[in-house]
Design a protein around this motif. Structure first.
Motif, PDB file in Angstrom:
ATOM      1  N   PRO A 224      49.849   3.774 -17.362  1.00  0.00           N
ATOM      2  CA  PRO A 224      48.570   3.381 -17.977  1.00  0.00           C
ATOM      3  C   PRO A 224      47.510   4.483 -17.882  1.00  0.00           C
ATOM      4  O   PRO A 224      46.732   4.687 -18.819  1.00  0.00           O
ATOM      5  CB  PRO A 224      48.138   2.158 -17.163  1.00  0.00           C
ATOM      6  N   ALA A 225      47.492   5.194 -16.754  1.00  0.00           N
ATOM      7  CA  ALA A 225      46.486   6.251 -16.571  1.00  0.00           C
ATOM      8  C   ALA A 225      46.682   7.374 -17.591  1.00  0.00           C
ATOM      9  O   ALA A 225      45.710   7.985 -18.056  1.00  0.00           O
ATOM     10  CB  ALA A 225      46.555   6.793 -15.148  1.00  0.00           C
ATOM     11  N   ALA A 226      47.940   7.641 -17.952  1.00  0.00           N
ATOM     12  CA  ALA A 226      48.234   8.681 -18.952  1.00  0.00           C
ATOM     13  C   ALA A 226      47.695   8.263 -20.325  1.00  0.00           C
ATOM     14  O   ALA A 226      47.193   9.089 -21.091  1.00  0.00           O
ATOM     15  CB  ALA A 226      49.738   8.926 -19.017  1.00  0.00           C
TER      16      ALA A 226
ATOM     17  N   VAL B 221      44.919   4.370 -29.296  1.00  0.00           N
ATOM     18  CA  VAL B 221      45.813   5.326 -28.640  1.00  0.00           C
ATOM     19  C   VAL B 221      46.820   4.523 -27.843  1.00  0.00           C
ATOM     20  O   VAL B 221      46.437   3.660 -27.042  1.00  0.00           O
ATOM     21  CB  VAL B 221      45.022   6.288 -27.714  1.00  0.00           C
ATOM     22  N   LYS B 222      48.106   4.756 -28.075  1.00  0.00           N
ATOM     23  CA  LYS B 222      49.128   3.978 -27.370  1.00  0.00           C
ATOM     24  C   LYS B 222      50.317   4.867 -27.009  1.00  0.00           C
ATOM     25  O   LYS B 222      50.557   5.882 -27.666  1.00  0.00           O
ATOM     26  CB  LYS B 222      49.585   2.782 -28.208  1.00  0.00           C
ATOM     27  N   HIS B 223      51.034   4.459 -25.958  1.00  0.00           N
ATOM     28  CA  HIS B 223      52.296   5.113 -25.577  1.00  0.00           C
ATOM     29  C   HIS B 223      53.399   4.062 -25.673  1.00  0.00           C
ATOM     30  O   HIS B 223      53.165   2.940 -26.099  1.00  0.00           O
ATOM     31  CB  HIS B 223      52.202   5.634 -24.136  1.00  0.00           C
ATOM     32  N   GLU B 224      54.570   4.425 -25.186  1.00  0.00           N
ATOM     33  CA  GLU B 224      55.684   3.464 -25.144  1.00  0.00           C
ATOM     34  C   GLU B 224      55.403   2.382 -24.101  1.00  0.00           C
ATOM     35  O   GLU B 224      54.701   2.627 -23.119  1.00  0.00           O
ATOM     36  CB  GLU B 224      56.991   4.185 -24.760  1.00  0.00           C
ATOM     37  N   GLU B 225      56.027   1.220 -24.293  1.00  0.00           N
ATOM     38  CA  GLU B 225      55.922   0.150 -23.289  1.00  0.00           C
ATOM     39  C   GLU B 225      56.482   0.663 -21.955  1.00  0.00           C
ATOM     40  O   GLU B 225      57.503   1.359 -21.928  1.00  0.00           O
ATOM     41  CB  GLU B 225      56.733  -1.067 -23.758  1.00  0.00           C
TER      42      GLU B 225
ATOM     43  N   ALA C 201      46.341   0.392 -22.578  1.00  0.00           N
ATOM     44  CA  ALA C 201      46.823   0.775 -21.242  1.00  0.00           C
ATOM     45  C   ALA C 201      47.417  -0.404 -20.461  1.00  0.00           C
ATOM     46  O   ALA C 201      47.716  -0.275 -19.278  1.00  0.00           O
ATOM     47  CB  ALA C 201      45.679   1.421 -20.451  1.00  0.00           C
ATOM     48  N   ASP C 202      47.580  -1.555 -21.127  1.00  0.00           N
ATOM     49  CA  ASP C 202      48.316  -2.656 -20.500  1.00  0.00           C
ATOM     50  C   ASP C 202      49.764  -2.466 -20.943  1.00  0.00           C
ATOM     51  O   ASP C 202      50.245  -3.114 -21.859  1.00  0.00           O
ATOM     52  CB  ASP C 202      47.760  -4.005 -20.967  1.00  0.00           C
TER      53      ASP C 202
ATOM     54  N   THR D 160      43.488  -2.934 -19.824  1.00  0.00           N
ATOM     55  CA  THR D 160      44.273  -2.609 -18.628  1.00  0.00           C
ATOM     56  C   THR D 160      44.900  -3.865 -18.059  1.00  0.00           C
ATOM     57  O   THR D 160      44.512  -4.978 -18.393  1.00  0.00           O
ATOM     58  CB  THR D 160      43.395  -1.922 -17.559  1.00  0.00           C
ATOM     59  N   ALA D 161      45.880  -3.665 -17.186  1.00  0.00           N
ATOM     60  CA  ALA D 161      46.701  -4.777 -16.714  1.00  0.00           C
ATOM     61  C   ALA D 161      45.945  -5.685 -15.751  1.00  0.00           C
ATOM     62  O   ALA D 161      44.915  -5.326 -15.215  1.00  0.00           O
ATOM     63  CB  ALA D 161      47.946  -4.226 -16.033  1.00  0.00           C
ATOM     64  N   GLY D 162      46.518  -6.837 -15.516  1.00  0.00           N
ATOM     65  CA  GLY D 162      45.927  -7.754 -14.562  1.00  0.00           C
ATOM     66  C   GLY D 162      46.998  -8.472 -13.768  1.00  0.00           C
ATOM     67  O   GLY D 162      47.059  -9.687 -13.749  1.00  0.00           O
ATOM     68  N   ARG D 163      47.844  -7.699 -13.110  1.00  0.00           N
ATOM     69  CA  ARG D 163      48.932  -8.334 -12.357  1.00  0.00           C
ATOM     70  C   ARG D 163      48.443  -8.637 -10.936  1.00  0.00           C
ATOM     71  O   ARG D 163      48.682  -7.883  -9.997  1.00  0.00           O
ATOM     72  CB  ARG D 163      50.155  -7.408 -12.322  1.00  0.00           C
ATOM     73  N   LEU D 164      47.770  -9.767 -10.812  1.00  0.00           N
ATOM     74  CA  LEU D 164      47.139 -10.106  -9.533  1.00  0.00           C
ATOM     75  C   LEU D 164      48.137 -10.346  -8.411  1.00  0.00           C
ATOM     76  O   LEU D 164      47.818 -10.175  -7.248  1.00  0.00           O
ATOM     77  CB  LEU D 164      46.276 -11.357  -9.705  1.00  0.00           C
ATOM     78  N   HIS D 165      49.349 -10.745  -8.783  1.00  0.00           N
ATOM     79  CA  HIS D 165      50.346 -11.036  -7.743  1.00  0.00           C
ATOM     80  C   HIS D 165      50.792  -9.745  -7.049  1.00  0.00           C
ATOM     81  O   HIS D 165      51.458  -9.786  -6.025  1.00  0.00           O
ATOM     82  CB  HIS D 165      51.562 -11.776  -8.339  1.00  0.00           C
ATOM     83  N   ASN D 166      50.432  -8.617  -7.649  1.00  0.00           N
ATOM     84  CA  ASN D 166      50.812  -7.353  -7.032  1.00  0.00           C
ATOM     85  C   ASN D 166      49.553  -6.504  -6.849  1.00  0.00           C
ATOM     86  O   ASN D 166      49.350  -5.503  -7.517  1.00  0.00           O
ATOM     87  CB  ASN D 166      51.828  -6.634  -7.932  1.00  0.00           C
ATOM     88  N   LYS D 167      48.711  -6.958  -5.927  1.00  0.00           N
ATOM     89  CA  LYS D 167      47.377  -6.371  -5.776  1.00  0.00           C
ATOM     90  C   LYS D 167      47.396  -4.877  -5.468  1.00  0.00           C
ATOM     91  O   LYS D 167      46.583  -4.131  -5.959  1.00  0.00           O
ATOM     92  CB  LYS D 167      46.608  -7.099  -4.672  1.00  0.00           C
TER      93      LYS D 167
END
Length: 305
Positions: free
Chosen positions: A172-174, A164-168, A141-142, A195-202
């Motif tokens: 992520p929730a899907a 389980v993976k989707h396209e890039e 989900a990242d 899951t992602a960790g994009r801290l710059h976009n809280k």
């Protein structure tokens, strides 16, 4: 008393030992009396091992207290007293009652910024749990970090677990939703979600994690769910700052601390436990799968000293 895992831990903490306990031993060897000068020198050593200012001050205060109460006046007894103080700090509140869950199912949400060793940690956790006889499923989900899905696929193959993976770039929730459905139909014991960790976009991160958590609560309401934050030990006090920022975004149940073997800043473990009141759940002390260990405070302090 201690086996292979302990030796891995001890070897992994070599750099920290050189900065921390070896220097403490040298200082105590040269000391004649227990005085302010000695406390100041110990303080300096603790700060150098990245234990952090606040935690260091607390350790020294508790040490002074202990020495006063137990009427210690032999310099040789300072080291075991210091060891006891550190262990005390590391094990405080550890006996809080564990929640009991109706279901044996577990969901791990793993978060962390790029480069901290998040995907590797997930792969090692998958391999470790699979070796313990659990049926494990990974959710990629990242979806926004380039190469994250491919990297997780490699680890799923290494650990011999499904993914389980989707396209890039997909939602992520899907991915998590599909992974939950797959975990139900395949009777999976442990679902690990990268899951992602994009801290710059809280704001985005908060929304994304909120959405994922709502789906898990709705679809797997009786499972044990925990959010683990991956931090890189080599970044020292920056890791503490990162943990603070992440805990503003979502509740964190525990820390996975990677690359402890590559740093003299192993004191960060003590700092995290004391300043953030977050348990360190796993530590990475080497490259091998078995080098991601469940954290045990007693073994850690023992290996350090």
């Amino acid at each position: 008393m201690f086996g292979k895992l302990f030796n891995n831990l001890k070897n992994g903490l070599t750099k920290t030992k050189n900065v921390l306990t070896d220097k403490i031993n040298e200082t105590l060897k040269l000391a004649i009396t227990i005085d302010e000068d000695l406390y100041e020198e110990l303080e300096e050593i603790l700060i150098m091992a990245d234990i952090g200012m606040d935690t260091t001050v607390e350790i020294i205060d508790r040490l002074k207290d202990k020495i006063r109460k137990e009427k210690i006046n032999d310099v040789e007894l300072v080291r075991p007293a210091l060891k006891e103080v550190i262990l005390e700090i590391m094990t405080e509140n550890d006996n809080e009652k564990e929640e009991t869950f109706v279901s044996k199912k577990e969901v791990m949400l793993v978060i962390g910024v790029n480069g901290v060793g998040k995907t590797t940690s997930i792969g090692k956790l998958a391999a470790k749990n699979k070796a313990e006889g659990k049926k494990v499923l990974l959710a990629a989900a990242d979806t926004f970090r380039a190469g994250a899905i491919d990297q997780l696929v490699v680890w799923s193959e290494r650990a011999n677990v499904d993914i389980v993976k989707h396209e890039e770039g997909s939602d992520p929730a899907a991915v998590v939703f599909d992974a939950i459905n797959a975990s139900k139909s395949r009777n999976v014991d442990l679902l690990i979600c990268d899951t992602a960790g994009r801290l710059h976009n809280k704001k985005n991160l908060m929304d994304e994690l909120g959405k994922i958590n709502r789906i898990i609560d709705r679809e797997l309401s009786d499972a044990k769910k925990e959010t683990l934050l991956v931090l890189d030990a080599t970044t020292g006090q920056n890791a503490v700052m990162q943990a603070k920022q992440f805990s503003d975004v979502c509740p964190i149940d525990g820390i996975i601390l990677t690359k402890l073997d590559g740093t003299a800043k192993g004191g960060i473990v003590i700092s995290i436990k004391n300043t953030l009141k977050m348990p360190v759940r796993y530590i990475g002390v080497g490259e091998g799968v078995e080098d991601l260990q469940e954290f045990d405070a007693e073994s850690f302090v023992e290996a350090l000293f």
